[in-house]
Design an enzyme around this catalytic site. Structure first.
Site, PDB file in Angstrom:
ATOM      1  N   HIS A   1      56.715  18.630  74.771  1.00  0.00           N
ATOM      2  CA  HIS A   1      56.127  19.655  75.646  1.00  0.00           C
ATOM      3  C   HIS A   1      55.082  19.029  76.583  1.00  0.00           C
ATOM      4  O   HIS A   1      55.220  17.898  76.986  1.00  0.00           O
ATOM      5  CB  HIS A   1      55.555  20.802  74.816  1.00  0.00           C
ATOM      6  CG  HIS A   1      56.549  21.374  73.857  1.00  0.00           C
ATOM      7  ND1 HIS A   1      57.579  22.205  74.247  1.00  0.00           N
ATOM      8  CD2 HIS A   1      56.703  21.195  72.508  1.00  0.00           C
ATOM      9  CE1 HIS A   1      58.310  22.534  73.196  1.00  0.00           C
ATOM     10  NE2 HIS A   1      57.805  21.931  72.124  1.00  0.00           N
TER      11      HIS A   1
ATOM     12  N   GLU B   1      50.790  23.784  70.784  1.00  0.00           N
ATOM     13  CA  GLU B   1      51.501  22.665  70.158  1.00  0.00           C
ATOM     14  C   GLU B   1      51.354  21.382  70.971  1.00  0.00           C
ATOM     15  O   GLU B   1      51.249  20.285  70.411  1.00  0.00           O
ATOM     16  CB  GLU B   1      52.986  23.010  69.996  1.00  0.00           C
ATOM     17  CG  GLU B   1      53.817  21.899  69.375  1.00  0.00           C
ATOM     18  CD  GLU B   1      55.313  22.097  69.559  1.00  0.00           C
ATOM     19  OE1 GLU B   1      56.056  21.148  69.243  1.00  0.00           O
ATOM     20  OE2 GLU B   1      55.730  23.174  70.035  1.00  0.00           O
TER      21      GLU B   1
ATOM     22  N   HIS C   1      56.617  16.659  67.306  1.00  0.00           N
ATOM     23  CA  HIS C   1      56.517  18.107  67.525  1.00  0.00           C
ATOM     24  C   HIS C   1      55.823  18.791  66.355  1.00  0.00           C
ATOM     25  O   HIS C   1      55.681  18.214  65.269  1.00  0.00           O
ATOM     26  CB  HIS C   1      57.914  18.722  67.695  1.00  0.00           C
ATOM     27  CG  HIS C   1      58.569  18.388  68.987  1.00  0.00           C
ATOM     28  ND1 HIS C   1      58.633  19.266  70.041  1.00  0.00           N
ATOM     29  CD2 HIS C   1      59.186  17.251  69.396  1.00  0.00           C
ATOM     30  CE1 HIS C   1      59.265  18.685  71.044  1.00  0.00           C
ATOM     31  NE2 HIS C   1      59.608  17.456  70.689  1.00  0.00           N
TER      32      HIS C   1
ATOM     33  N   GLU D   1      59.293  17.147  63.107  1.00  0.00           N
ATOM     34  CA  GLU D   1      58.587  18.424  63.013  1.00  0.00           C
ATOM     35  C   GLU D   1      57.565  18.232  61.900  1.00  0.00           C
ATOM     36  O   GLU D   1      57.856  18.415  60.714  1.00  0.00           O
ATOM     37  CB  GLU D   1      59.553  19.565  62.690  1.00  0.00           C
ATOM     38  CG  GLU D   1      60.559  19.872  63.794  1.00  0.00           C
ATOM     39  CD  GLU D   1      59.955  20.653  64.955  1.00  0.00           C
ATOM     40  OE1 GLU D   1      58.719  20.818  65.001  1.00  0.00           O
ATOM     41  OE2 GLU D   1      60.729  21.091  65.834  1.00  0.00           O
TER      42      GLU D   1
END
Length: 502
Positions: A333, A348, A402, A466
Site C-alpha cells: 500500500h 496499515e 502487509h 500477513e
C-alpha cells in the site's frame, strides 16, 4: 353396482393421466457445456430445491476432464484436476476446495441415485459461466477457455448488448444507450425469484489503485469481455441486481463512478443491463494503455478485478552490477492507498513501511545482499510497477509486507504467509514463515497458496507476509511495538539468508 362405478371412474382417471405423463417425459432438462449437449444418465436431471437450481455434479465434472470418485460409506464426492481438489459431502453445507472451506447455499443431495449440487457452487468453484433458462429447463455452462460469442464490431453500443440476443441498434452512439437494457425497464427486485434462481445483490461499486471492487451478497463468477477502440473491459454479473447502493442506481440508464484524474482511466460505467434474469453490467474504459491484463478474486464479500496496466512511458529501474544477491522488499500500500485500518484507527501502510524500513536497515549490513525497496516513503507505486521493478532487476527474492484485518471478527488472530505455485516461492515461504511466527509469538495460520499480483507476476521466489491482524487488539499492540517490529525484521532477514544459504 357401487363398486363397478368406482372401478370405472378409477380407470378413466388413469387414462386421463397417461398423456400428461408422456408429455412430461418430453420436457426433460438439458445441460449444455461449451456448446455441446451432455448425455445425461436415465435418472440424472437438473432439479429445483427450495428455489436453488441443482445439477448432477459427476456429469459436469467428468466432461471437464476432472477425476471424480464417490465414497458411498462417507457420502463424499472427491473431484480432482491437476492441483485443484474439491470434496463435497451429501447433506453438508460446506465443501473443501484446496486448503480452504467454502459454504454452499444448499447442501449436496442424492436425488434418483445421483448427487446434485447448487449451480452457484459449480459456477464459483469450477470457473464456469452459468445460465439457467427456466422456460426451456436448460443449463448452459461455458468454461474459461470456451470462446464467448463476440459482438460484430467493437463499438460501445455492442459492448453492452446481451450475449444471447443482440438488441436492435440504437439511434445514436451515446453512453446512455450502450448501457441500456435490451429488455423493458427493470422492476423492483423484491422477491428475487426470477427464473427460479437466487438473485444476488450489488451494494457498492468502487474503483481505486487499478482495482474494481464490487460488494455483493454472495460470491458470483462474472463474464468478462475485452473490447477495443477504445479499450474497454466489460464485466457482467449473472443473476444479479442492485441492492441498497450508496451510489445512485440507474433506472434503465447509465450510472458513473467519480474516478477523478486516475491515470489510464476514462471512466467506469454501470447499469442493470437485463431484467429477466437480472444482470448487472460494469464497463471500465481505459486510455493510453499499451497493454492490460486482469485477475479476478473474491475476498470477504467483495469481488475484486485486479488490473495490470502496462504503461510504456514508465522509466526503467536502475540495474545493478555488483554481483550481490538482490532482495526486493515491498511495503504494501502507501500514499493514496492506506490499506486496512487498525482497531485503533491506524493505517496499515504505516505499519508496513515501519517494519520494511527495519528489514532494510538490517539487510544493508549484509555484505552479500543488495536490498532494493519498492517505496521508502508514503507514496503509492502501483502493484504493476512493483512487479516490474523486481522483474527488471532480475531479483533473487521478493518479500511483500502487509497487515491483515477482518473488522467483523476482531477475535481472529495470527500470522500467515502466501506464495503462488512456484516450488521456490513455497520453499521461501516455509522458511521465512517459521522465523516470523517464532518472533511474533502469534497464532500460526500457516503457509498458503494465494493468487496475489505481486507474488503471481514476479518471476523470482516471491512471498507476501500477513504479519498479524490489525483488527485484533492483541495483534495490533504487538505489531505497533518498536521492539516486536525489530524482532520481526530480524526474523524476516534470517529467513531470507537461510533461503539464500548465506
Amino acid at each position: 353396482m357401487k363398486k363397478s362405478v368406482l372401478l370405472f371412474l378409477f380407470s378413466a382417471l388413469i387414462l386421463l393421466l397417461m398423456p400428461v405423463q408422456s408429455h412430461a417425459a418430453t420436457t426433460q432438462t438439458k445441460i449444455i457445456l461449451d456448446g455441446q449437449e451432455l448425455n445425461l444418465p436415465n435418472e440424472a436431471e437438473v432439479v429445483t430445491v427450495r428455489n436453488n437450481i441443482m445439477i448432477p455434479i459427476r456429469v459436469v465434472a467428468e466432461n471437464l476432464k476432472f477425476n471424480v470418485n464417490w465414497d458411498k460409506k462417507t457420502q463424499n464426492v472427491n473431484i480432482q484436476q491437476l492441483s485443484k481438489a474439491i470434496t463435497l459431502t451429501v447433506g453438508k453445507q460446506e465443501a473443501s476446495v484446496g486448503n480452504s472451506t467454502v459454504s454452499l447455499n444448499m447442501a449436496p443431495q442424492i436425488i434418483k441415485n445421483t448427487v446434485v449440487v447448487p449451480i452457484r457452487f459449480v459456477s464459483e468453484e469450477m470457473g464456469l459461466t452459468v445460465v439457467w433458462n427456466n422456460k426451456e429447463k436448460t443449463v448452459t455452462l461455458a468454461s474459461p477457455t470456451f470462446p464467448p460469442s463476440s459482438p460484430d464490431n467493437g463499438s460501445q453500443n455492442d459492448e453492452l448488448a446481451s450475449l444471447t440476443s443482440l438488441p436492435s441498434s440504437p439511434a445514436n452512439g451515446s453512453q446512455n444507450d450502450e448501457l441500456a437494457s435490451p429488455t423493458s425497464p427493470p422492476s423492483s427486485p423484491v422477491n428475487g425469484s426470477q427464473n427460479d434462481a437466487t438473485i444476488n445483490l450489488v451494494h457498492e461499486i468502487n474503483y481505486a489503485n487499478n482495482q474494481l471492487v464490487v460488494s455483493l451478497d454472495h460470491e458470483v463468477t462474472p463474464v468478462i469481455t475485452t473490447l477495443k477502440n477504445p479499450d474497454r473491459i466489460v464485466v457482467d454479473f449473472p443473476f444479479t441486481d442492485f441492492g441498497n447502493m450508496s451510489q445512485p442506481v440507474p433506472d434503465g440508464s447509465m450510472g458513473k463512478l467519480s474516478t477523478g484524474d486516475i491515470p489510464n482511466l476514462t471512466d467506469v460505467r454501470y447499469s442493470l443491463f437485463k431484467n429477466d434474469p437480472a444482470q448487472v453490467r460494469i464497463v471500465i474504459e481505459l486510455n493510453n494503455v499499451s497493454s492490460v491484463n486482469y485477475y479476478q478474486q473474491y475476498i470477504a464479500g467483495k469481488f475484486i478485478l485486479d488490473l495490470n496496466i502496462v504503461n510504456a512511458s514508465k522509466p526503467a529501474p536502475p540495474i545493478t552490477g555488483s554481483g550481490k544477491r538482490i532482495v526486493v522488499i515491498d511495503p504494501g500500500h502507501g500514499g493514496s492507498d492506506p490499506g486496512t485500518t487498525s482497531i485503533t484507527n491506524k493505517h496499515e501502510k504505516q505499519f508496513n513501511l515501519a517494519l520494511a524500513l527495519k528489514v532494510q536497515a538490517i539487510l544493508l549490513q549484509e555484505p552479500e545482499i543488495e536490498v532494493v525497496m519498492t517505496r521508502e516513503t508514503d507514496i503509492y507505486p502501483t502493484r504493476s510497477e512493483r512487479v516490474k521493478l523486481a522483474n527488471d532487476l532480475n531479483a533473487d527474492v521478493f518479500v511483500s509486507i502487509h497487515g491483515n484485518s477482518v473488522p467483523s471478527s476482531p477475535q481472529i488472530t495470527g500470522t500467515e504467509t502466501y506464495y503462488y505455485q512456484r516450488a521456490s516461492s513455497k520453499e521461501l515461504a516455509n522458511i521465512v514463515h517459521k522465523h516470523l511466527v517464532e518472533a511474533m509469538g502469534l497464532y500460526d495460520r500457516g503457509v498458503k497458496n494465494g493468487s496475489l499480483q505481486v507474488i503471481r507476476e514476479t518471476k523470482m521466489p516471491a512471498i507476501l507476509l500477513e504479519v498479524g491482524f490489525l483488527s485484533n487488539k492483541s495483534d495490533e499492540e504487538a505489531m505497533m511495538s518498536e521492539s516486536v517490529q525489530t524482532q520481526a525484521a530480524q526474523a524476516i532477514v534470517d529467513g531470507i539468508k537461510e533461503y539464500l544459504k548465506l
